[in-house]
Scaffold this motif. Structure first.
Motif, short mmCIF file in Angstrom:
data_model
loop_
_atom_site.label_atom_id
_atom_site.label_comp_id
_atom_site.label_asym_id
_atom_site.label_seq_id
_atom_site.Cartn_x
_atom_site.Cartn_y
_atom_site.Cartn_z
N VAL A 98 0.84 -1.20 0.00
CA VAL A 98 0.00 0.00 0.00
C VAL A 98 0.87 1.26 0.00
O VAL A 98 0.69 2.18 -0.81
CB VAL A 98 -0.95 -0.02 1.22
CG1 VAL A 98 -1.68 1.31 1.35
CG2 VAL A 98 -1.94 -1.16 1.09
N THR A 99 1.87 1.27 0.89
CA THR A 99 2.72 2.47 0.98
C THR A 99 3.45 2.74 -0.32
O THR A 99 3.43 3.87 -0.83
CB THR A 99 3.76 2.30 2.11
OG1 THR A 99 3.15 1.67 3.20
CG2 THR A 99 4.35 3.62 2.52
N THR A 100 4.09 1.71 -0.86
CA THR A 100 4.88 1.97 -2.07
C THR A 100 3.98 2.37 -3.23
O THR A 100 4.31 3.29 -3.97
CB THR A 100 5.71 0.73 -2.48
OG1 THR A 100 4.86 -0.39 -2.57
CG2 THR A 100 6.81 0.44 -1.52
N VAL A 101 2.82 1.72 -3.38
CA VAL A 101 1.97 2.04 -4.53
C VAL A 101 1.47 3.49 -4.44
O VAL A 101 1.51 4.23 -5.42
CB VAL A 101 0.80 1.04 -4.65
CG1 VAL A 101 -0.20 1.53 -5.68
CG2 VAL A 101 1.32 -0.33 -5.04
N ILE A 102 1.05 3.91 -3.24
CA ILE A 102 0.54 5.28 -3.11
C ILE A 102 1.64 6.29 -3.40
O ILE A 102 1.47 7.22 -4.22
CB ILE A 102 -0.03 5.50 -1.68
CG1 ILE A 102 -1.32 4.70 -1.52
CG2 ILE A 102 -0.31 6.98 -1.45
CD1 ILE A 102 -1.90 4.75 -0.13
N VAL A 103 2.80 6.11 -2.76
CA VAL A 103 3.89 7.08 -2.96
C VAL A 103 4.36 7.08 -4.42
O VAL A 103 4.56 8.14 -5.03
CB VAL A 103 5.07 6.78 -2.01
CG1 VAL A 103 6.22 7.73 -2.28
CG2 VAL A 103 4.63 6.88 -0.57
N GLU A 104 4.47 5.89 -4.99
CA GLU A 104 4.94 5.80 -6.38
C GLU A 104 3.95 6.44 -7.34
O GLU A 104 4.33 7.06 -8.32
CB GLU A 104 5.17 4.34 -6.77
CG GLU A 104 6.43 3.77 -6.17
CD GLU A 104 6.59 2.29 -6.46
OE1 GLU A 104 5.99 1.80 -7.43
OE2 GLU A 104 7.31 1.63 -5.71
N LEU A 105 2.66 6.29 -7.03
CA LEU A 105 1.64 6.86 -7.90
C LEU A 105 1.75 8.39 -7.90
O LEU A 105 1.73 9.03 -8.97
CB LEU A 105 0.26 6.42 -7.42
CG LEU A 105 -0.86 6.52 -8.42
CD1 LEU A 105 -0.58 5.60 -9.60
CD2 LEU A 105 -2.19 6.14 -7.77
N LEU A 106 1.88 8.97 -6.69
CA LEU A 106 1.98 10.43 -6.60
C LEU A 106 3.26 10.93 -7.26
O LEU A 106 3.24 11.84 -8.10
CB LEU A 106 1.94 10.87 -5.13
CG LEU A 106 0.60 10.58 -4.42
CD1 LEU A 106 0.68 10.95 -2.96
CD2 LEU A 106 -0.52 11.37 -5.11
N LEU A 107 4.38 10.31 -6.88
CA LEU A 107 5.67 10.72 -7.45
C LEU A 107 5.69 10.50 -8.95
O LEU A 107 6.12 11.37 -9.72
CB LEU A 107 6.79 9.89 -6.82
CG LEU A 107 7.41 10.38 -5.53
CD1 LEU A 107 8.50 9.41 -5.10
CD2 LEU A 107 7.98 11.78 -5.72
N GLY A 108 5.20 9.34 -9.36
CA GLY A 108 5.22 8.97 -10.77
C GLY A 108 4.37 9.93 -11.59
O GLY A 108 4.74 10.32 -12.70
N PHE A 109 3.22 10.35 -11.01
CA PHE A 109 2.36 11.27 -11.73
C PHE A 109 3.05 12.63 -11.88
O PHE A 109 3.00 13.26 -12.94
CB PHE A 109 1.01 11.42 -11.02
CG PHE A 109 -0.01 12.12 -11.85
CD1 PHE A 109 -0.54 11.51 -12.97
CD2 PHE A 109 -0.43 13.40 -11.53
CE1 PHE A 109 -1.48 12.16 -13.76
CE2 PHE A 109 -1.36 14.06 -12.32
CZ PHE A 109 -1.89 13.44 -13.43
N GLY A 110 3.71 13.03 -10.80
CA GLY A 110 4.46 14.30 -10.86
C GLY A 110 5.51 14.25 -11.95
O GLY A 110 5.63 15.17 -12.79
N LEU A 111 6.27 13.17 -11.98
CA LEU A 111 7.33 13.03 -13.01
C LEU A 111 6.72 13.00 -14.40
O LEU A 111 7.25 13.62 -15.33
CB LEU A 111 8.10 11.73 -12.76
CG LEU A 111 9.16 11.76 -11.67
CD1 LEU A 111 9.72 10.37 -11.43
CD2 LEU A 111 10.28 12.72 -12.06
N ALA A 112 5.59 12.30 -14.54
CA ALA A 112 4.95 12.20 -15.85
C ALA A 112 4.50 13.58 -16.31
O ALA A 112 4.68 13.95 -17.48
CB ALA A 112 3.76 11.24 -15.78
N LEU A 113 3.94 14.37 -15.38
CA LEU A 113 3.50 15.73 -15.72
C LEU A 113 4.67 16.59 -16.18
O LEU A 113 4.59 17.31 -17.18
CB LEU A 113 2.83 16.39 -14.52
CG LEU A 113 1.34 16.13 -14.32
CD1 LEU A 113 0.83 16.90 -13.11
CD2 LEU A 113 0.55 16.53 -15.56
N VAL A 114 5.78 16.47 -15.44
CA VAL A 114 6.97 17.25 -15.79
C VAL A 114 7.43 16.88 -17.19
O VAL A 114 7.72 17.73 -18.03
CB VAL A 114 8.10 17.01 -14.76
CG1 VAL A 114 9.41 17.58 -15.26
CG2 VAL A 114 7.73 17.61 -13.43
#
Lengths: 319, 400
Positions: A98-114
């Motif tokens: 749960v922890t890794t998926v949530i953090v990765e989703l937020l971080l990953g979305f940020g990176l994708a937006l950038v």
């Protein structure tokens, strides 16, 4: 498109089948001929071991005592399911997932937006660079993180001793909290790129006209993100979550290398490994493996049925 | 062509294989194949392959605790009587015990390891101790390092080395971890809920709770102990003789000063009480011959070549692994490379092997689960906890 197909009455389906042209039939046959061998190989390397594991799990069978193999029915399952160690390992596994998926989703979305918005010229180079952690073999990255945090050889304690709580005497791998922190950080570092690329593909599928129309109507950036962009890339997000959740649930390498399950960091895969391979208790270990498999099936079922992840549509969106 | 599965070393076994191949004059050619670094991983690989009747395994370098598990299901080819007679001559008692299962020699003794007490002479002197002449107790070295704000070098990581330490403490207190090692799994009784088990737990718990091992203790293995011992906080350490060759090599390549080497002393493993002889850890490697090998006779021939006193002496002098054969200690090269060879030999005669049982992995892992971290070891509860866990696991009622 798929929803339309789903709504077709069964009768219509049957009629279509009966009235299939020769061409359609021979295409179907060709399809089976082409996919058949791969299908058989898939069954041989996945279905067979699963069935074998289930069969073995019904026996009391130790590899170094082959003559003492005896049928025990579901006893192994009751031993596993009544043992607090199993539930603790399941808890830790779920927490990490749960922890890794949530953090990765937020971080990953940020990176994708950038990558999608900000740096369009360098996108190719950036995508390659961002994939580097994902390309590193997990065992290697686990060792790298282990040695970085290790109290004897690590540099983290020295670099960050200005942070409250971190000192040269902090042994990261001596308590549950700090051990899990390093394990989770290592997972996040390694697999965020995977999520961000899946999300980037999803982002680029969102029609720009929709966003432009929303902008003309006076929608703020946040409104455009939550009302236009996110709903349109739901399929890509859910596929990313599902893939990562399945992956994270089977976590093994990082825990094996860093703590080997010490200080309450035992996860299900490690427990299955230690029982089947370490203790050579094939029966008991197979029971744990079967339960692990059922957990994975459950995650898939929840994702597909409750969150309506459309794997085919998502794959198209992601591709 | 014979394949010899070896534990990783500094190339000594490969060198011996080469020499034996040359000496065999074409009768056989001995090739080494390296197993994983970790002893339990070596066991996993060998046991799985032998269970599948792998005929490519001719000779194996086996860690003594795992020999019973390999011998019990018939994974090891029986040792011919004449070979047994030849390879047991002049072999130290600890190594013979370790090569035997069910009163029968099942492996060929190769090298025998034992832990010594290594100490910084300056620290011992400041504490008024002279371990070289008078045996020291755990209490004495604990007090000495506490008073001088130094760290003790012990192995508190959750691994096999923790079992080594527990076994040595229990045995030095006059106890034994398993009282009937040859019994079937569900009838095994443990000897931990005894004064000896409590004494062992008291020492380990105190070192953990009073932070005498330093913050690295819960993850400290033999290598980490050595680094601490070589550093400013070094005082006393229990460890295998490799520490001497490793430190010497460090001095030669300029990592350490000669002063460090001069400050290192050695003595027999610490005693639990002043009036009871110590029981140091026993380790090493024995040679097992795979039961499914196509060349059992040749393999025994090669094994006899490997374990000659000359090869054992050469292996000790070059790789730091002590011989099991007492005559090897007379070799001048040995005494030059290891000035403490006599103490090692004496320690080997006193050494007590870890419990020999086909269920060793369960016993060892069960101990590690309950005696880790050292700071939570309590003489009132830990021995009972580990007894309950190991007994339940052996009866198949609990996971490990």
């Amino acid at each position: 498109m798929t929803t339309v197909a789903d709504k077709k009455p069964d009768l219509h389906d049957a009629a279509a089948k009966a009235g299939r042209s020769d061409r359609a039939r021979s295409e179907a046959r060709l399809g089976w001929l082409l996919a058949g061998p791969a299908f058989v190989v898939m069954l041989a390397v996945t279905l067979y071991p699963i069935l074998q594991a289930f069969y073995d799990s019904l026996f009391n069978f130790r590899l170094t005592a082959p003559d003492d193999k005896s049928w025990t029915g579901l006893t192994n399952y009751s031993v596993v399911l009544t043992d607090p160690l199993f539930w603790q390992a399941l808890g830790v596994t779920v927490f990490i997932t749960v922890t890794t998926v949530i953090v990765e989703l937020l971080l990953g979305f940020g990176l994708a937006l950038v990558m999608h918005r900000a740096i369009t010229q360098l996108r190719g180079l950036l995508r390659t660079a961002i994939l580097v952690p994902y390309g590193i073999i997990t065992v290697v990255s686990a060792f790298a993180w282990f040695y970085a945090f290790d109290i004897n050889s690590g540099y983290i304690n020295h670099w960050f001793d200005w942070v409250p709580g971190i000192s040269p005497d902090l042994n990261w791998f001596a308590q549950q909290g700090t051990s899990l922190f390093v394990i989770i950080m290592s997972e996040i570092w390694k697999t965020t790129p995977f999520i961000s690329l899946l999300l980037l593909a999803g982002l680029s599928q969102v029609p720009t006209e929709l966003e432009e129309a929303a902008e003309v109507d006076g929608a703020t950036w946040w409104q455009r993100l939550t009302r236009v962009v996110l709903p349109n890339m739901k399929a890509a997000i859910m596929v990313a979550v599902l893939f990562r959740a399945l992956d994270a649930f089977r976590i093994f390498d990082n825990v094996f290398i860093m703590t080997n399950g010490a200080n309450g960091t035992e996860v299900l895969s490690l427990l299955a490994y230690r029982t089947s391979i370490g203790r050579l208790e094939i029966g008991l270990g197979s029971a744990i493996s079967v339960l692990l498999f059922l957990c994975v099936i459950l995650i898939c079922w929840v994702a597909v049925k409750l969150f309506k992840v459309d794997l085919a549509g998502g794959a198209r969106g992601a591709g | 062509m014979l394949t010899w599965y070896i534990n990783p070393d500094d190339g000594g076994q490969a060198e011996i294989a080469k020499q034996c191949t040359e000496a065999a004059n074409g009768e056989y050619s001995l090739e080494v194949s390296v197993l994983p670094r970790d002893a339990s991983a070596q066991r996993e690989q060998l046991a799985r392959r032998l269970a599948a009747k792998d005929s490519s395994i001719d000779i194996m370098s086996l860690d003594p605790p795992f020999i019973a598990e390999m011998a019990e299901p018939g994974f090891l080819a029986p040792v011919p009587e004449d070979v047994a007679q030849r390879v047991t001559q002049n072999v130290v008692a600890g190594a013979l015990a370790g090569a035997t299962w069910d009163d029968e020699l099942v492996t060929v003794p190769f090298w025998a390891n034992t832990q010594l007490l290594w100490y910084r002479k300056s620290v011992a002197k400041a504490a008024g101790l002279d371990p070289e002449t008078a045996p020291v107790t755990w209490d004495q070295i604990m007090t000495a390092s506490k008073d001088q704000d130094k760290y003790l070098g012990v192995q508190g990581t959750k691994a096999e080395s923790l079992t080594v330490w527990i076994n040595a403490l229990v045995a030095s207190a006059g106890g034994t971890i398993i009282e009937n090692p040859e019994a079937p799994a569900d009838e095994i009784t443990l000897g931990l809920e005894t004064p000896a088990g409590e004494a062992a737990a008291t020492i380990m718990g105190t070192i953990g709770k009073e932070n005498l091992g330093g913050p690295a203790l819960p993850t400290e293995d033999e290598g980490a102990s050595l680094s601490i011992f070589q550093g400013d906080k070094g005082s006393f350490m229990v460890n295998w003789p490799f520490v001497w060759s490793a430190t010497k090599a460090g001095v030669e390549d300029g990592t350490f000063d000669q002063a460090l080497l001069d400050d290192i002393g050695w003595a027999l493993y610490p005693q639990v009480t002043a009036d009871q002889q110590t029981a140091p850890p026993y380790g090493g490697i024995n040679l097992g011959i795979g039961a499914f090998s196509n060349y059992v006779d040749l393999s025994y021939k090669a094994a006899e070549c490997i374990v000659t006193p000359e090869h054992q002496a050469q292996y000790f002098a070059t790789n730091g692994n002590p011989p099991s054969n007492t005559t090897s200690y007379d070799d001048p090269a040995v005494n030059e490379a290891f000035p403490m060879a006599d103490v090692i030999r004496e320690s080997l005669e006193l050494a007590v092997p870890r419990p020999q049982t086909p269920y060793y992995n369960e016993v060892s892992t069960g101990l590690q689960q309950t005696w880790h971290p050292p700071s939570e070891v309590d003489p009132e509860t830990t021995p009972a906890e580990s007894t309950d866990l190991i007994t339940a696991v052996l009866r198949g009622e609990q996971l490990l």
